[in-house]
Scaffold this active site. Structure first.
Site, PDB file in Angstrom:
ATOM      1  N   HIS A 130      -1.205  52.724 -15.008  1.00  0.00           N
ATOM      2  CA  HIS A 130      -1.090  52.961 -16.445  1.00  0.00           C
ATOM      3  C   HIS A 130      -2.424  52.825 -17.162  1.00  0.00           C
ATOM      4  CE1 HIS A 130      -1.500  48.644 -17.467  1.00  0.00           C
ATOM      5  NE2 HIS A 130      -0.867  48.444 -16.328  1.00  0.00           N
ATOM      6  N   ASP A 131      -2.636  53.699 -18.138  1.00  0.00           N
ATOM      7  CA  ASP A 131      -3.762  53.639 -19.064  1.00  0.00           C
ATOM      8  C   ASP A 131      -5.123  53.833 -18.397  1.00  0.00           C
ATOM      9  OD1 ASP A 131      -2.225  52.867 -21.572  1.00  0.00           O
ATOM     10  OD2 ASP A 131      -1.692  51.194 -20.258  1.00  0.00           O
ATOM     11  N   GLY A 139      -4.316  48.998 -13.493  1.00  0.00           N
ATOM     12  CA  GLY A 139      -4.238  49.452 -14.867  1.00  0.00           C
ATOM     13  C   GLY A 139      -5.572  49.453 -15.597  1.00  0.00           C
TER      14      GLY A 139
END
Length: 256
Positions: free
Chosen positions: A120-121, A138
């Site tokens: 994520h991200d 992440g």
């Protein structure tokens, strides 16, 4: 006109451009957008929040915009943005963003090899090559033209600079500054990426300047002192300024 296998599922709210090929057993979820001329081979999953550009080839078992593997994720609406001309090989997984940044981004012209993971991200630039089974935790950032070999493990929040070469099997929790080779165990500076820089068009004078910048940087126990040495002694080209900005802005510190 899109070519969609009768064995594929495409949600009625999914937005598809033109000339896409959707193979058998593909799943395209609600709230997804595909551009033109994408080739989804069999058994590709495009999850909620995917935003995929054009001319991408996605191989069997890949899953794009998966739910983040982050316990802080509470179901907020986020996206996974993939650009153009990417080759996304078998069983690649790319998570969508969380409330932290709201999106995961993969740029253009990247080769993502089999079984690698982008959490994520993360922000992946353009023209990167990422090897089999490499994993990014992440909020990792990878600048353009990085080459990251197989089975590399990257700690969350790390920053990988442009035109680096990272040896297979490395694991690290600090940033990898631009233009270098990173390798050995523990992962450390292993010289300037001569082959990569020459392939990219850097001349010998500029490569020598980059080498001298790292010599000055690493000869000092305190990186801030090394940066001051670079500023005092070297011509500040855009490439040298990039090194200075990268090291000065590093939150996790750089490999030594």
């Amino acid at each position: 006109m899109n070519t969609i296998s009768p064995l594929a599922f495409v949600h009625p709210n999914a937005k598809l451009g033109d000339n896409n090929i959707i193979g058998p057993f593909c799943f395209i979820d609600d709230n997804t957008i595909l551009g033109d001329n994408n080739n989804l081979q069999n058994s590709v999953t495009i999850n909620f929040g995917a935003r995929i550009g054009s001319n991408n080839e996605i191989f069997p078992g890949a899953s794009i915009s998966t739910k983040p593997q982050d316990l802080k994720f509470k179901g907020e609406e986020t996206t996974c943005q993939v650009g153009d001309n990417n080759s996304i090989r078998e069983n690649v997984t790319i998570s969508r963003g969380t409330a932290s940044k709201g999106m995961t981004i993969v740029g253009n012209n990247n080769l993502l090899m089999e079984n690698m993971h982008i959490a994520h991200d993360c922000l992946v630039g353009n023209n990167c090559i990422i090897g089999n089974s490499t994993k990014f935790a992440g909020e990792v950032t990878i600048d353009d033209n990085a080459i990251i070999s197989a089975a590399v493990l990257t700690h969350q929040f790390c920053h990988i600079g442009s035109l680096v070469m990272i040896q297979g099997g490395c694991r690290f929790s600090q940033d990898i500054p631009p233009y270098i080779i990173a390798g050995k165990e523990p992962t450390r500076y292993a010289g300037v990426n001569l082959v990569g820089l020459r392939r990219y068009g850097f001349d010998n004078e500029l490569i020598s300047l980059i080498h001298e910048a790292y010599r000055l940087l690493y000869n000092k126990g305190v990186l801030a002192e090394g940066i001051e040495e670079i500023k005092r002694n070297l011509t500040i080209t855009p490439e040298i300024q990039y090194i200075i900005d990268f090291v000065s802005g590093s939150k996790r510190g750089i490999i030594r």
